[in-house]
Structures are given as C-alpha cells and as structure tokens.
Design a protein around this motif. Structure first.
Motif, PDB file in Angstrom:
ATOM      1  N   MET A   1       0.839  -1.186   0.000  1.00  0.00           N
ATOM      2  CA  MET A   1       0.000   0.000   0.000  1.00  0.00           C
ATOM      3  C   MET A   1       0.882   1.247   0.000  1.00  0.00           C
ATOM      4  O   MET A   1       1.816   1.355   0.778  1.00  0.00           O
ATOM      5  N   LYS A   2       0.573   2.188  -0.870  1.00  0.00           N
ATOM      6  CA  LYS A   2       1.368   3.401  -1.010  1.00  0.00           C
ATOM      7  C   LYS A   2       1.090   4.352   0.158  1.00  0.00           C
ATOM      8  O   LYS A   2      -0.050   4.600   0.507  1.00  0.00           O
ATOM      9  N   LYS A   3       2.144   4.846   0.773  1.00  0.00           N
ATOM     10  CA  LYS A   3       2.019   5.782   1.877  1.00  0.00           C
ATOM     11  C   LYS A   3       1.655   7.162   1.335  1.00  0.00           C
ATOM     12  O   LYS A   3       2.229   7.616   0.358  1.00  0.00           O
ATOM     13  N   SER A   4       0.709   7.806   1.968  1.00  0.00           N
ATOM     14  CA  SER A   4       0.294   9.131   1.515  1.00  0.00           C
ATOM     15  C   SER A   4       1.062  10.195   2.294  1.00  0.00           C
ATOM     16  O   SER A   4       1.140  10.145   3.516  1.00  0.00           O
ATOM     17  N   PHE A   5       1.643  11.123   1.562  1.00  0.00           N
ATOM     18  CA  PHE A   5       2.414  12.193   2.169  1.00  0.00           C
ATOM     19  C   PHE A   5       1.662  13.505   2.013  1.00  0.00           C
ATOM     20  O   PHE A   5       1.279  13.859   0.913  1.00  0.00           O
ATOM     21  N   THR A   6       1.448  14.196   3.105  1.00  0.00           N
ATOM     22  CA  THR A   6       0.927  15.543   2.986  1.00  0.00           C
ATOM     23  C   THR A   6       2.045  16.484   3.406  1.00  0.00           C
ATOM     24  O   THR A   6       2.821  16.170   4.317  1.00  0.00           O
ATOM     25  N   LEU A   7       2.119  17.579   2.736  1.00  0.00           N
ATOM     26  CA  LEU A   7       3.178  18.534   3.035  1.00  0.00           C
ATOM     27  C   LEU A   7       3.079  18.995   4.484  1.00  0.00           C
ATOM     28  O   LEU A   7       4.084  19.120   5.172  1.00  0.00           O
ATOM     29  N   ASN A   9       2.014  17.362   7.105  1.00  0.00           N
ATOM     30  CA  ASN A   9       2.554  16.327   8.005  1.00  0.00           C
ATOM     31  C   ASN A   9       4.071  16.364   8.033  1.00  0.00           C
ATOM     32  O   ASN A   9       4.692  16.239   9.090  1.00  0.00           O
ATOM     33  N   ILE A  10       4.676  16.510   6.857  1.00  0.00           N
ATOM     34  CA  ILE A  10       6.138  16.550   6.761  1.00  0.00           C
ATOM     35  C   ILE A  10       6.678  17.760   7.518  1.00  0.00           C
ATOM     36  O   ILE A  10       7.602  17.647   8.322  1.00  0.00           O
ATOM     37  N   LEU A  11       6.092  18.914   7.267  1.00  0.00           N
ATOM     38  CA  LEU A  11       6.586  20.138   7.894  1.00  0.00           C
ATOM     39  C   LEU A  11       6.352  20.136   9.400  1.00  0.00           C
ATOM     40  O   LEU A  11       7.198  20.598  10.168  1.00  0.00           O
ATOM     41  N   ASP A  12       5.190  19.596   9.830  1.00  0.00           N
ATOM     42  CA  ASP A  12       4.917  19.540  11.266  1.00  0.00           C
ATOM     43  C   ASP A  12       5.911  18.639  11.981  1.00  0.00           C
ATOM     44  O   ASP A  12       6.333  18.919  13.096  1.00  0.00           O
ATOM     45  N   LYS A  13       6.302  17.569  11.332  1.00  0.00           N
ATOM     46  CA  LYS A  13       7.232  16.619  11.934  1.00  0.00           C
ATOM     47  C   LYS A  13       8.646  17.198  12.028  1.00  0.00           C
ATOM     48  O   LYS A  13       9.301  17.098  13.051  1.00  0.00           O
ATOM     49  N   LEU A  92      15.949  16.676   1.128  1.00  0.00           N
ATOM     50  CA  LEU A  92      15.362  15.846   2.178  1.00  0.00           C
ATOM     51  C   LEU A  92      14.531  14.725   1.568  1.00  0.00           C
ATOM     52  O   LEU A  92      13.741  14.957   0.653  1.00  0.00           O
ATOM     53  N   LYS A  93      14.683  13.530   2.083  1.00  0.00           N
ATOM     54  CA  LYS A  93      13.953  12.371   1.566  1.00  0.00           C
ATOM     55  C   LYS A  93      12.440  12.609   1.611  1.00  0.00           C
ATOM     56  O   LYS A  93      11.731  12.295   0.663  1.00  0.00           O
ATOM     57  N   GLU A  94      11.960  13.177   2.683  1.00  0.00           N
ATOM     58  CA  GLU A  94      10.516  13.397   2.828  1.00  0.00           C
ATOM     59  C   GLU A  94       9.980  14.360   1.765  1.00  0.00           C
ATOM     60  O   GLU A  94       8.876  14.172   1.253  1.00  0.00           O
ATOM     61  N   ILE A  95      10.761  15.366   1.433  1.00  0.00           N
ATOM     62  CA  ILE A  95      10.333  16.321   0.405  1.00  0.00           C
ATOM     63  C   ILE A  95      10.336  15.630  -0.954  1.00  0.00           C
ATOM     64  O   ILE A  95       9.394  15.771  -1.741  1.00  0.00           O
ATOM     65  N   ASN A  96      11.360  14.846  -1.236  1.00  0.00           N
ATOM     66  CA  ASN A  96      11.402  14.111  -2.501  1.00  0.00           C
ATOM     67  C   ASN A  96      10.274  13.091  -2.602  1.00  0.00           C
ATOM     68  O   ASN A  96       9.703  12.896  -3.672  1.00  0.00           O
ATOM     69  N   ASP A  97       9.928  12.445  -1.489  1.00  0.00           N
ATOM     70  CA  ASP A  97       8.798  11.509  -1.496  1.00  0.00           C
ATOM     71  C   ASP A  97       7.491  12.242  -1.809  1.00  0.00           C
ATOM     72  O   ASP A  97       6.664  11.768  -2.588  1.00  0.00           O
ATOM     73  N   TYR A  98       7.320  13.413  -1.203  1.00  0.00           N
ATOM     74  CA  TYR A  98       6.122  14.223  -1.458  1.00  0.00           C
ATOM     75  C   TYR A  98       6.066  14.636  -2.931  1.00  0.00           C
ATOM     76  O   TYR A  98       5.022  14.534  -3.577  1.00  0.00           O
ATOM     77  N   ILE A  99       7.188  15.085  -3.461  1.00  0.00           N
ATOM     78  CA  ILE A  99       7.268  15.502  -4.863  1.00  0.00           C
ATOM     79  C   ILE A  99       6.934  14.320  -5.777  1.00  0.00           C
ATOM     80  O   ILE A  99       6.145  14.452  -6.720  1.00  0.00           O
ATOM     81  N   ILE A 121       8.284  26.708   2.501  1.00  0.00           N
ATOM     82  CA  ILE A 121       9.695  26.614   2.848  1.00  0.00           C
ATOM     83  C   ILE A 121       9.876  27.105   4.283  1.00  0.00           C
ATOM     84  O   ILE A 121       9.541  28.245   4.596  1.00  0.00           O
ATOM     85  N   PRO A 122      10.383  26.238   5.172  1.00  0.00           N
ATOM     86  CA  PRO A 122      10.628  26.675   6.548  1.00  0.00           C
ATOM     87  C   PRO A 122      11.784  27.676   6.594  1.00  0.00           C
ATOM     88  O   PRO A 122      12.785  27.493   5.905  1.00  0.00           O
TER      89      PRO A 122
END
Length: 129
Positions: A1-7, A9-13, A92-99, A121-122
C-alpha cells in the motif's frame, strides 16, 4: 500500500516551530528565454524526482528539461534563505517523497510547476551560507 504524504505532516514533523513561506513568495519570476546569471539555483524535475543545481555559466531559461529557476528575492535574503539552504531542503527524503507522489504523467513523468512553487519553505533557524 502506497504511503500518503501531505506537506503539512512533513513540515509539522521536521519544522514544527519554524516560520514557513511559500516558495513563490521567495523568488523573482523568470520569463521564458530570459538569461539566467551564473550561479542561479535551478530545479530540474524528471521522472518524478527533483535535482537542484547551480548554473556554472549564463544560460537561457528555455523551458527545457522541466527547469525551474530560483532567483531569490530580498525577502528570502532577509529570512536567511539561501541557495545552499534550498539545496539542503529539496534534498530531504521526505520532500522528494512528497514531490514523487505529486508527479504527473505515465511516460514522461514531470513535477508541475504549481507543486514546486507552492511548497512551504521553513525559515532556517541557523545561517546557511
């Protein structure tokens, strides 16, 4: 199952307490065929992945290779957002995953400009030279 990434969630983490600014508000728009100065940060998007580079010479913004130039404006400079910081952030891996999850196409996979320029952008807490 593909993991869903929301921007969000990534930024909050990763950047819970950081101020965030939309990338489009940090850059100077560049017209097609405008000459990009040496040292301009560019994002190349292909196969659903991002590569961030700096130009080594003047080049025209010819729209090839899904190229997104990032000429930083005064707000970016005031907030301490540099080319090196953007290179780190987009790496960042998380940003690339989101992209990757937001890439479009089946044969020629590309990342829509809207996805890149609407990224939050933080603001860095430390100085990235």
């Amino acid at each position: 199952m593909k993991k869903s990434f929301t921007l969000q969630n990534i930024l909050d983490k990763k950047f819970k307490t950081s101020e965030k600014i939309i990338l489009a508000d940090l850059i100077i728009p560049v017209e097609r065929n405008e000459i990009l100065p040496k040292g301009t940060t560019i994002i190349l998007s292909s196969l659903g992945k991002l590569t961030i580079r700096k130009t080594i010479k003047e080049i025209p913004n010819d729209g090839k290779f899904n190229m997104h130039p990032l000429l930083l404006n005064n707000l970016a400079k005031e907030k301490g957002i540099t080319s090196n910081y953007l290179q780190w952030f987009f790496g960042l891996k998380e940003i690339n995953d989101y992209i990757s999850e937001n890439a479009t196409g089946t044969v020629f996979i590309k990342v829509p400009q809207k996805i890149i320029y609407n990224l939050l952008i933080p603001v860095p807490k430390y100085n990235f030279k």
